[in-house]
Scaffold this motif. Structure first.
Motif, PDB file in Angstrom:
ATOM      1  N   ARG A 196      38.660  24.268  46.808  1.00 38.56           N
ATOM      2  CA  ARG A 196      39.922  23.812  47.400  1.00 38.56           C
ATOM      3  C   ARG A 196      40.032  24.266  48.857  1.00 38.56           C
ATOM      4  NH1 ARG A 196      43.233  25.645  43.784  1.00 38.56           N
ATOM      5  NH2 ARG A 196      43.683  27.605  44.837  1.00 38.56           N
ATOM      6  N   GLY A 197      39.721  25.518  49.128  1.00 42.32           N
ATOM      7  CA  GLY A 197      39.772  26.018  50.503  1.00 42.32           C
ATOM      8  C   GLY A 197      38.778  25.323  51.415  1.00 42.32           C
ATOM      9  N   TRP A 198      37.577  25.070  50.880  1.00 43.67           N
ATOM     10  CA  TRP A 198      36.544  24.370  51.662  1.00 43.67           C
ATOM     11  C   TRP A 198      36.986  22.959  52.020  1.00 43.67           C
ATOM     12  CZ3 TRP A 198      32.693  20.956  48.970  1.00 43.67           C
ATOM     13  CH2 TRP A 198      31.766  20.420  49.856  1.00 43.67           C
ATOM     14  N   MET A 199      37.588  22.247  51.066  1.00 43.90           N
ATOM     15  CA  MET A 199      38.015  20.876  51.343  1.00 43.90           C
ATOM     16  C   MET A 199      39.104  20.842  52.401  1.00 43.90           C
ATOM     17  SD  MET A 199      37.889  18.517  48.022  1.00 43.90           S
ATOM     18  CE  MET A 199      36.444  18.461  46.958  1.00 43.90           C
ATOM     19  N   LYS A 200      39.986  21.781  52.369  1.00 44.66           N
ATOM     20  CA  LYS A 200      41.051  21.800  53.367  1.00 44.66           C
ATOM     21  C   LYS A 200      40.478  22.092  54.756  1.00 44.66           C
ATOM     22  CE  LYS A 200      44.753  22.622  50.097  1.00 44.66           C
ATOM     23  NZ  LYS A 200      45.815  23.497  49.596  1.00 44.66           N
ATOM     24  N   ARG A 201      39.417  22.905  54.816  1.00 43.18           N
ATOM     25  CA  ARG A 201      38.762  23.163  56.098  1.00 43.18           C
ATOM     26  C   ARG A 201      37.980  21.946  56.583  1.00 43.18           C
ATOM     27  NH1 ARG A 201      36.936  27.676  53.474  1.00 43.18           N
ATOM     28  NH2 ARG A 201      34.758  26.986  53.653  1.00 43.18           N
ATOM     29  N   SER A 202      37.558  21.089  55.667  1.00 46.93           N
ATOM     30  CA  SER A 202      36.739  19.933  56.037  1.00 46.93           C
ATOM     31  C   SER A 202      37.523  18.890  56.821  1.00 46.93           C
ATOM     32  CB  SER A 202      36.146  19.283  54.783  1.00 46.93           C
ATOM     33  OG  SER A 202      37.120  18.512  54.094  1.00 46.93           O
ATOM     34  N   GLY A 203      38.827  18.899  56.699  1.00 47.71           N
ATOM     35  CA  GLY A 203      39.641  17.911  57.385  1.00 47.71           C
ATOM     36  C   GLY A 203      39.792  16.602  56.631  1.00 47.71           C
ATOM     37  N   THR A 204      39.435  16.581  55.346  1.00 47.54           N
ATOM     38  CA  THR A 204      39.551  15.351  54.575  1.00 47.54           C
ATOM     39  C   THR A 204      41.004  14.915  54.431  1.00 47.54           C
ATOM     40  OG1 THR A 204      39.136  14.297  52.428  1.00 47.54           O
ATOM     41  CG2 THR A 204      39.546  16.664  52.407  1.00 47.54           C
ATOM     42  N   ALA A 205      41.210  13.611  54.458  1.00 48.51           N
ATOM     43  CA  ALA A 205      42.558  13.062  54.298  1.00 48.51           C
ATOM     44  C   ALA A 205      42.959  12.963  52.832  1.00 48.51           C
ATOM     45  CB  ALA A 205      42.627  11.678  54.941  1.00 48.51           C
ATOM     46  N   TYR A 206      42.042  13.313  51.910  1.00 48.94           N
ATOM     47  CA  TYR A 206      42.280  13.059  50.491  1.00 48.94           C
ATOM     48  C   TYR A 206      42.537  14.332  49.683  1.00 48.94           C
ATOM     49  CZ  TYR A 206      40.069   8.815  52.225  1.00 48.94           C
ATOM     50  OH  TYR A 206      39.758   7.712  52.969  1.00 48.94           O
ATOM     51  N   ALA A 207      42.662  15.477  50.352  1.00 48.79           N
ATOM     52  CA  ALA A 207      42.887  16.734  49.628  1.00 48.79           C
ATOM     53  C   ALA A 207      44.202  16.706  48.843  1.00 48.79           C
ATOM     54  CB  ALA A 207      42.871  17.915  50.593  1.00 48.79           C
ATOM     55  N   ALA A 208      45.243  16.092  49.406  1.00 46.48           N
ATOM     56  CA  ALA A 208      46.527  16.043  48.715  1.00 46.48           C
ATOM     57  C   ALA A 208      46.426  15.237  47.420  1.00 46.48           C
ATOM     58  CB  ALA A 208      47.599  15.443  49.627  1.00 46.48           C
ATOM     59  N   GLU A 209      45.612  14.186  47.405  1.00 47.97           N
ATOM     60  CA  GLU A 209      45.414  13.402  46.183  1.00 47.97           C
ATOM     61  C   GLU A 209      44.751  14.245  45.101  1.00 47.97           C
ATOM     62  OE1 GLU A 209      43.699   9.504  46.241  1.00 47.97           O
ATOM     63  OE2 GLU A 209      44.364   9.177  48.302  1.00 47.97           O
ATOM     64  N   ILE A 210      43.711  14.996  45.497  1.00 47.41           N
ATOM     65  CA  ILE A 210      43.027  15.843  44.516  1.00 47.41           C
ATOM     66  C   ILE A 210      43.998  16.878  43.962  1.00 47.41           C
ATOM     67  CG2 ILE A 210      41.093  17.420  44.131  1.00 47.41           C
ATOM     68  CD1 ILE A 210      39.677  16.060  46.482  1.00 47.41           C
ATOM     69  N   ASP A 211      44.867  17.404  44.826  1.00 46.74           N
ATOM     70  CA  ASP A 211      45.848  18.388  44.381  1.00 46.74           C
ATOM     71  C   ASP A 211      46.772  17.801  43.322  1.00 46.74           C
ATOM     72  OD1 ASP A 211      46.962  21.075  44.721  1.00 46.74           O
ATOM     73  OD2 ASP A 211      48.731  20.020  45.475  1.00 46.74           O
ATOM     74  N   VAL A 212      47.190  16.547  43.504  1.00 44.79           N
ATOM     75  CA  VAL A 212      48.042  15.875  42.512  1.00 44.79           C
ATOM     76  C   VAL A 212      47.289  15.727  41.184  1.00 44.79           C
ATOM     77  CG1 VAL A 212      49.193  13.716  41.916  1.00 44.79           C
ATOM     78  CG2 VAL A 212      49.451  14.670  44.207  1.00 44.79           C
ATOM     79  N   VAL A 213      46.022  15.316  41.247  1.00 46.88           N
ATOM     80  CA  VAL A 213      45.224  15.165  40.035  1.00 46.88           C
ATOM     81  C   VAL A 213      45.089  16.504  39.312  1.00 46.88           C
ATOM     82  CG1 VAL A 213      42.937  14.585  39.125  1.00 46.88           C
ATOM     83  CG2 VAL A 213      43.960  13.178  40.928  1.00 46.88           C
ATOM     84  N   ALA A 214      44.784  17.564  40.061  1.00 47.56           N
ATOM     85  CA  ALA A 214      44.604  18.886  39.457  1.00 47.56           C
ATOM     86  C   ALA A 214      45.893  19.378  38.801  1.00 47.56           C
ATOM     87  CB  ALA A 214      44.130  19.880  40.517  1.00 47.56           C
ATOM     88  N   ARG A 215      47.033  19.173  39.474  1.00 42.60           N
ATOM     89  CA  ARG A 215      48.301  19.629  38.907  1.00 42.60           C
ATOM     90  C   ARG A 215      48.719  18.788  37.706  1.00 42.60           C
ATOM     91  NH1 ARG A 215      52.163  18.638  42.069  1.00 42.60           N
ATOM     92  NH2 ARG A 215      51.188  17.934  44.009  1.00 42.60           N
ATOM     93  N   THR A 216      48.327  17.525  37.688  1.00 46.98           N
ATOM     94  CA  THR A 216      48.657  16.656  36.548  1.00 46.98           C
ATOM     95  C   THR A 216      47.836  17.035  35.324  1.00 46.98           C
ATOM     96  OG1 THR A 216      49.211  14.824  38.023  1.00 46.98           O
ATOM     97  CG2 THR A 216      48.716  14.269  35.728  1.00 46.98           C
ATOM     98  N   LEU A 217      46.541  17.277  35.509  1.00 46.56           N
ATOM     99  CA  LEU A 217      45.654  17.549  34.371  1.00 46.56           C
ATOM    100  C   LEU A 217      45.764  18.996  33.866  1.00 46.56           C
ATOM    101  CD1 LEU A 217      42.492  15.544  35.470  1.00 46.56           C
ATOM    102  CD2 LEU A 217      44.381  14.814  34.000  1.00 46.56           C
ATOM    103  N   LYS A 218      46.165  19.917  34.755  1.00 44.75           N
ATOM    104  CA  LYS A 218      46.431  21.315  34.353  1.00 44.75           C
ATOM    105  C   LYS A 218      45.231  21.967  33.670  1.00 44.75           C
ATOM    106  CE  LYS A 218      51.408  20.535  33.600  1.00 44.75           C
ATOM    107  NZ  LYS A 218      51.424  19.075  33.804  1.00 44.75           N
TER     108      LYS A 218
END
Length: 257
Positions: free
Chosen positions: A51-73
């Motif tokens: 998660r930290g690496w992706m945020k450093r990468s500058g990807t525009a899709y990190a927020a989407e992955i965060d939603v998926v992770a919080r949904t699947l728990k």
């Protein structure tokens, strides 16, 4: 044969329908991690690092992955978005109707074939069909009708030892090497960006050849006219492009030590 679901995602976001496909998304996670020794422990340890690496990468899709992770728990969602082992053998050839991209899922992840879905997504450049899995945010194989099609393969990893006993140590060291980087896109996120923004085969080729990537990767790209088919071998900031023998299976065209 089972039919493959075609799902329309009007906003293009994988997170938009993950609640409707929650059971299938969890099955994808289990298919990828369930066979690994201590897969659950690995997922819990790796998720915050990825998660930290992706945020450093500058990807525009990190927020989407965060939603998926919080949904699947469940742990492992970030980890799986940091790997693309489901990218398998691919071939591009010319036919009477134009170039054709063929793909086979030939790695041993039991159940992944039955979980494939085709997601209709849209970007600024138009619509594309993403052959993917529930909950996965990047693009591994897709076609943009009238524009181009492309797929992604894992490049060969650097081997430090020849003995099979140390293979897993090689996996770990290669992963750590990639995680040290910042400001470079994950290849599967770059490929999604290309489908969303590029209007032609040539536009897609330029981006896939030049945008810095977080780790080595293989791209196969075809257009709509005869001869528009190339293999792009990428390292982090360099590229090698081939227009002949457009086929690969997780290896470089020219072998390296």
């Amino acid at each position: 044969m089972q039919s493959v679901k075609l799902i329309d995602v009007s906003d293009g976001a994988a997170s938009g329908h993950v609640r409707e496909r929650e059971a299938e998304a969890l099955a994808v996670r289990d298919a990828c991690l369930g066979w690994l020794p201590l897969g659950g422990l690995l997922a819990r340890l790796a998720d915050p690092i990825v998660r930290g690496w992706m945020k450093r990468s500058g990807t525009a899709y990190a927020a989407e992955i965060d939603v998926v992770a919080r949904t699947l728990k469940k742990p492992g969602i970030w980890l799986l978005h940091g790997a693309y082992l489901f990218g398998c053998t691919a071939l591009a050839d010319d036919t009477a109707q134009g170039p054709r991209l063929r793909r086979t899922l030939d790695w041993p992840f039991p159940g992944l074939g039955h979980l494939v879905e085709v997601r209709r997504q849209r970007g600024a450049a138009g619509e594309f069909l993403n052959v993917t899995w529930p909950g996965f945010v990047g693009v591994l194989t897709a076609v943009a009708p009238g524009r181009f099609a492309a797929s992604i393969n894992q490049a060969p990893m650097r081997r430090r030892w020849r003995t099979p006993m140390l293979l897993w140590l090689d996996y770990a060291l290669n992963a750590l090497h990639g995680l040290r980087g910042s400001g470079r896109l994950l290849p599967e996120h770059l490929l999604r960006h290309v489908f969303e923004t590029c209007t032609s085969f040539d536009d897609a080729r330029r981006q896939l050849e030049t945008v810095p990537v977080a780790r080595p990767v293989l791209f196969l790209l075809i257009g709509t006219r005869p001869g528009e088919r190339i293999v792009i071998e990428r390292e982090e900031t360099g590229a090698r492009t081939y227009r002949d023998d457009t086929v690969f299976a997780n290896d470089w065209r020219e072998r390296h030590p």
